[in-house]
Write a protein that holds these residues in place. Structure first.
Motif, PDB file in Angstrom:
ATOM      1  N   HIS A  54       0.815  -1.208   0.000  1.00 21.73           N
ATOM      2  CA  HIS A  54       0.000   0.000   0.000  1.00 21.73           C
ATOM      3  C   HIS A  54       0.854   1.266   0.000  1.00 21.73           C
ATOM      4  O   HIS A  54       2.003   1.277   0.433  1.00 21.73           O
ATOM      5  CB  HIS A  54      -0.931   0.003   1.215  1.00 21.73           C
ATOM      6  CG  HIS A  54      -1.933  -1.099   1.196  1.00 21.73           C
ATOM      7  ND1 HIS A  54      -3.183  -0.981   0.626  1.00 21.73           N
ATOM      8  CD2 HIS A  54      -1.859  -2.383   1.662  1.00 21.73           C
ATOM      9  CE1 HIS A  54      -3.840  -2.111   0.751  1.00 21.73           C
ATOM     10  NE2 HIS A  54      -3.058  -2.988   1.370  1.00 21.73           N
ATOM     11  N   ALA A  55       0.240   2.321  -0.501  1.00 19.33           N
ATOM     12  CA  ALA A  55       0.831   3.658  -0.479  1.00 19.33           C
ATOM     13  C   ALA A  55      -0.304   4.638  -0.207  1.00 19.33           C
ATOM     14  O   ALA A  55      -1.487   4.275  -0.233  1.00 19.33           O
ATOM     15  CB  ALA A  55       1.516   3.974  -1.802  1.00 19.33           C
ATOM     16  N   ALA A  56       0.053   5.880   0.070  1.00 17.11           N
ATOM     17  CA  ALA A  56      -0.967   6.891   0.342  1.00 17.11           C
ATOM     18  C   ALA A  56      -0.475   8.242  -0.139  1.00 17.11           C
ATOM     19  O   ALA A  56       0.731   8.524  -0.135  1.00 17.11           O
ATOM     20  CB  ALA A  56      -1.288   6.944   1.838  1.00 17.11           C
ATOM     21  N   VAL A  57      -1.421   9.059  -0.573  1.00 17.20           N
ATOM     22  CA  VAL A  57      -1.100  10.422  -0.988  1.00 17.20           C
ATOM     23  C   VAL A  57      -2.060  11.386  -0.318  1.00 17.20           C
ATOM     24  O   VAL A  57      -3.151  11.015   0.118  1.00 17.20           O
ATOM     25  CB  VAL A  57      -1.186  10.596  -2.527  1.00 17.20           C
ATOM     26  CG1 VAL A  57      -0.121   9.779  -3.224  1.00 17.20           C
ATOM     27  CG2 VAL A  57      -2.573  10.242  -3.044  1.00 17.20           C
ATOM     28  N   LEU A  58      -1.636  12.623  -0.249  1.00 18.94           N
ATOM     29  CA  LEU A  58      -2.457  13.698   0.288  1.00 18.94           C
ATOM     30  C   LEU A  58      -2.803  14.656  -0.841  1.00 18.94           C
ATOM     31  O   LEU A  58      -1.924  15.081  -1.599  1.00 18.94           O
ATOM     32  CB  LEU A  58      -1.703  14.451   1.386  1.00 18.94           C
ATOM     33  CG  LEU A  58      -2.555  15.352   2.287  1.00 18.94           C
ATOM     34  CD1 LEU A  58      -3.435  14.507   3.207  1.00 18.94           C
ATOM     35  CD2 LEU A  58      -1.654  16.268   3.117  1.00 18.94           C
ATOM     36  N   GLU A 100       4.923  11.272   4.753  1.00 21.06           N
ATOM     37  CA  GLU A 100       5.530  11.607   3.469  1.00 21.06           C
ATOM     38  C   GLU A 100       5.347  13.098   3.139  1.00 21.06           C
ATOM     39  O   GLU A 100       6.245  13.720   2.556  1.00 21.06           O
ATOM     40  CB  GLU A 100       4.920  10.749   2.363  1.00 21.06           C
ATOM     41  CG  GLU A 100       5.332   9.291   2.403  1.00 21.06           C
ATOM     42  CD  GLU A 100       6.737   9.063   1.857  1.00 21.06           C
ATOM     43  OE1 GLU A 100       7.312  10.006   1.270  1.00 21.06           O
ATOM     44  OE2 GLU A 100       7.256   7.947   2.006  1.00 21.06           O
ATOM     45  N   THR A 101       4.217  13.659   3.487  1.00 19.09           N
ATOM     46  CA  THR A 101       3.987  15.082   3.236  1.00 19.09           C
ATOM     47  C   THR A 101       4.975  15.937   4.022  1.00 19.09           C
ATOM     48  O   THR A 101       5.538  16.909   3.503  1.00 19.09           O
ATOM     49  CB  THR A 101       2.538  15.465   3.606  1.00 19.09           C
ATOM     50  OG1 THR A 101       1.634  14.732   2.773  1.00 19.09           O
ATOM     51  CG2 THR A 101       2.295  16.949   3.413  1.00 19.09           C
ATOM     52  N   GLU A 102       5.217  15.557   5.263  1.00 18.82           N
ATOM     53  CA  GLU A 102       6.199  16.282   6.072  1.00 18.82           C
ATOM     54  C   GLU A 102       7.599  16.126   5.495  1.00 18.82           C
ATOM     55  O   GLU A 102       8.361  17.099   5.392  1.00 18.82           O
ATOM     56  CB  GLU A 102       6.168  15.789   7.508  1.00 18.82           C
ATOM     57  CG  GLU A 102       7.137  16.516   8.427  1.00 18.82           C
ATOM     58  CD  GLU A 102       7.044  16.086   9.881  1.00 18.82           C
ATOM     59  OE1 GLU A 102       7.750  16.683  10.711  1.00 18.82           O
ATOM     60  OE2 GLU A 102       6.287  15.129  10.176  1.00 18.82           O
ATOM     61  N   TYR A 133      -6.074  10.780   0.322  1.00 19.78           N
ATOM     62  CA  TYR A 133      -6.709  11.548   1.396  1.00 19.78           C
ATOM     63  C   TYR A 133      -6.781  13.013   0.991  1.00 19.78           C
ATOM     64  O   TYR A 133      -5.901  13.513   0.278  1.00 19.78           O
ATOM     65  CB  TYR A 133      -5.924  11.397   2.698  1.00 19.78           C
ATOM     66  CG  TYR A 133      -6.022  10.009   3.292  1.00 19.78           C
ATOM     67  CD1 TYR A 133      -7.022   9.688   4.198  1.00 19.78           C
ATOM     68  CD2 TYR A 133      -5.122   9.008   2.922  1.00 19.78           C
ATOM     69  CE1 TYR A 133      -7.124   8.406   4.741  1.00 19.78           C
ATOM     70  CE2 TYR A 133      -5.221   7.728   3.449  1.00 19.78           C
ATOM     71  CZ  TYR A 133      -6.224   7.439   4.353  1.00 19.78           C
ATOM     72  OH  TYR A 133      -6.321   6.174   4.881  1.00 19.78           O
ATOM     73  N   VAL A 134      -7.805  13.688   1.459  1.00 14.78           N
ATOM     74  CA  VAL A 134      -8.020  15.093   1.132  1.00 14.78           C
ATOM     75  C   VAL A 134      -7.888  15.909   2.411  1.00 14.78           C
ATOM     76  O   VAL A 134      -8.388  15.504   3.475  1.00 14.78           O
ATOM     77  CB  VAL A 134      -9.412  15.309   0.507  1.00 14.78           C
ATOM     78  CG1 VAL A 134      -9.628  16.773   0.155  1.00 14.78           C
ATOM     79  CG2 VAL A 134      -9.574  14.429  -0.730  1.00 14.78           C
ATOM     80  N   ALA A 135      -7.213  17.050   2.318  1.00 14.89           N
ATOM     81  CA  ALA A 135      -6.984  17.860   3.506  1.00 14.89           C
ATOM     82  C   ALA A 135      -6.950  19.336   3.152  1.00 14.89           C
ATOM     83  O   ALA A 135      -6.785  19.709   1.987  1.00 14.89           O
ATOM     84  CB  ALA A 135      -5.667  17.461   4.166  1.00 14.89           C
ATOM     85  N   PHE A 136      -7.099  20.165   4.171  1.00 13.57           N
ATOM     86  CA  PHE A 136      -6.796  21.592   4.046  1.00 13.57           C
ATOM     87  C   PHE A 136      -5.520  21.844   4.821  1.00 13.57           C
ATOM     88  O   PHE A 136      -5.371  21.397   5.963  1.00 13.57           O
ATOM     89  CB  PHE A 136      -7.919  22.472   4.593  1.00 13.57           C
ATOM     90  CG  PHE A 136      -7.623  23.943   4.449  1.00 13.57           C
ATOM     91  CD1 PHE A 136      -7.891  24.599   3.247  1.00 13.57           C
ATOM     92  CD2 PHE A 136      -7.036  24.659   5.481  1.00 13.57           C
ATOM     93  CE1 PHE A 136      -7.587  25.938   3.096  1.00 13.57           C
ATOM     94  CE2 PHE A 136      -6.730  26.008   5.336  1.00 13.57           C
ATOM     95  CZ  PHE A 136      -7.005  26.649   4.137  1.00 13.57           C
ATOM     96  N   VAL A 137      -4.582  22.573   4.209  1.00 13.98           N
ATOM     97  CA  VAL A 137      -3.299  22.869   4.840  1.00 13.98           C
ATOM     98  C   VAL A 137      -3.319  24.294   5.385  1.00 13.98           C
ATOM     99  O   VAL A 137      -3.492  25.260   4.633  1.00 13.98           O
ATOM    100  CB  VAL A 137      -2.134  22.691   3.855  1.00 13.98           C
ATOM    101  CG1 VAL A 137      -0.815  23.082   4.516  1.00 13.98           C
ATOM    102  CG2 VAL A 137      -2.071  21.247   3.369  1.00 13.98           C
TER     103      VAL A 137
END
Length: 260
Positions: A54-58, A100-102, A133-137
């Motif tokens: 598995h992998a994940a993205v933002l 990963e985003t960090e 995944y969806v986010a507000f930064v």
């Protein structure tokens, strides 16, 4: 090789979107995104198969210079969204996306307000099951802004505050949501040769190092600006968001009512 998507943007599409494509994101619009994601993709819709890798993205929404849009960093696992493979230190796919985003763009987990996820999670060309995944930064040091009025603009993120990984990321830029309805930027492709979607050209967005343009786009570079030619790797020499990233962007815009 390509075919026009069955669903297409029109002059009336923006009025049906759950958020404004031109006004800054607010608490109300973030809640609308959260509700749309929950309705479109309940968490039980896809089982996490432990036999798969598995992998994940933002997908990081943000305001930049008062304009709503999405952060893109066109290198790495799936071309343009921050993310990567789930490793043994990650407690979940979401934890992997935050880590990963960090690591890639220096956005701390406490800056990230998760709005939901969507799917189904597709396989990358490397065979990884990629969870979006969806986010507000929020800007660094800002509270989550619950104290703001629901319709008050959420604080803008200065791209100069990002710390890009020299090993993994050459540049990051802000793609305004209005680009999703700009006919001159849209090109019809087939995802994996079967499902129609739009790739989004970014050639008119990515124009130079550390530039703030009249259309409220901004680019942050850390390496040779000539590396902008690597963005997207689209067809016919275009600089565009395509492939798995393009498919996810298209799928998300459909959920949010940006495409019919």
């Amino acid at each position: 090789m390509s075919s026009a998507p069955a669903l297409s943007p029109s002059s009336s599409t923006a009025s049906r979107a759950v958020l404004s494509l031109t006004q800054p994101l607010t608490r109300r619009s973030c809640n609308a995104i959260r509700s749309a994601l929950a309705a479109a993709y309940p968490p039980s819709d896809y089982a996490h198969d432990p036999s798969e890798t598995h992998a994940a993205v933002l997908v990081p929404f943000c305001n930049v210079n008062g304009a709503p849009g999405i952060l893109l960093e066109p290198t790495g696992l799936v071309d343009s969204f921050p993310g990567g493979k789930v490793d043994e230190t990650d407690t979940s796919t979401l934890a992997a996306a935050l880590r990963e985003t960090e690591e890639e763009i220096g956005v701390q987990p406490d800056q990230v307000e998760i709005l939901g996820r969507f799917g189904p999670p597709e396989r990358s060309l490397k065979g990884l099951r990629v969870w979006p995944y969806v986010a507000f930064v929020h800007p660094e040091g800002q509270e989550a802004s619950e104290h703001l009025d629901d319709d008050a603009p959420l604080p803008s993120l200065p791209l100069s505050s990002l710390t890009l990984s020299p090993r993994e990321v050459a540049h990051a830029f802000h793609l305004p949501l209005s680009a999703a309805l700009s006919p001159t930027r849209l090109h019809s492709y087939l995802f994996r040769g079967q499902r129609p979607y739009y790739a989004v050209s970014v050639a008119d967005v990515v124009r130079g190092p550390n530039a703030v343009h009249s259309d409220n786009t901004e680019v942050q570079w850390i390496n040779d600006p000539e590396q902008r030619d690597e963005i997207g790797g689209g067809r016919e020499g275009r600089l565009e968001v395509w492939g798995l990233t393009g498919w996810y962007l298209y799928s998300l815009m459909r959920i949010l009512g940006v495409y019919d």
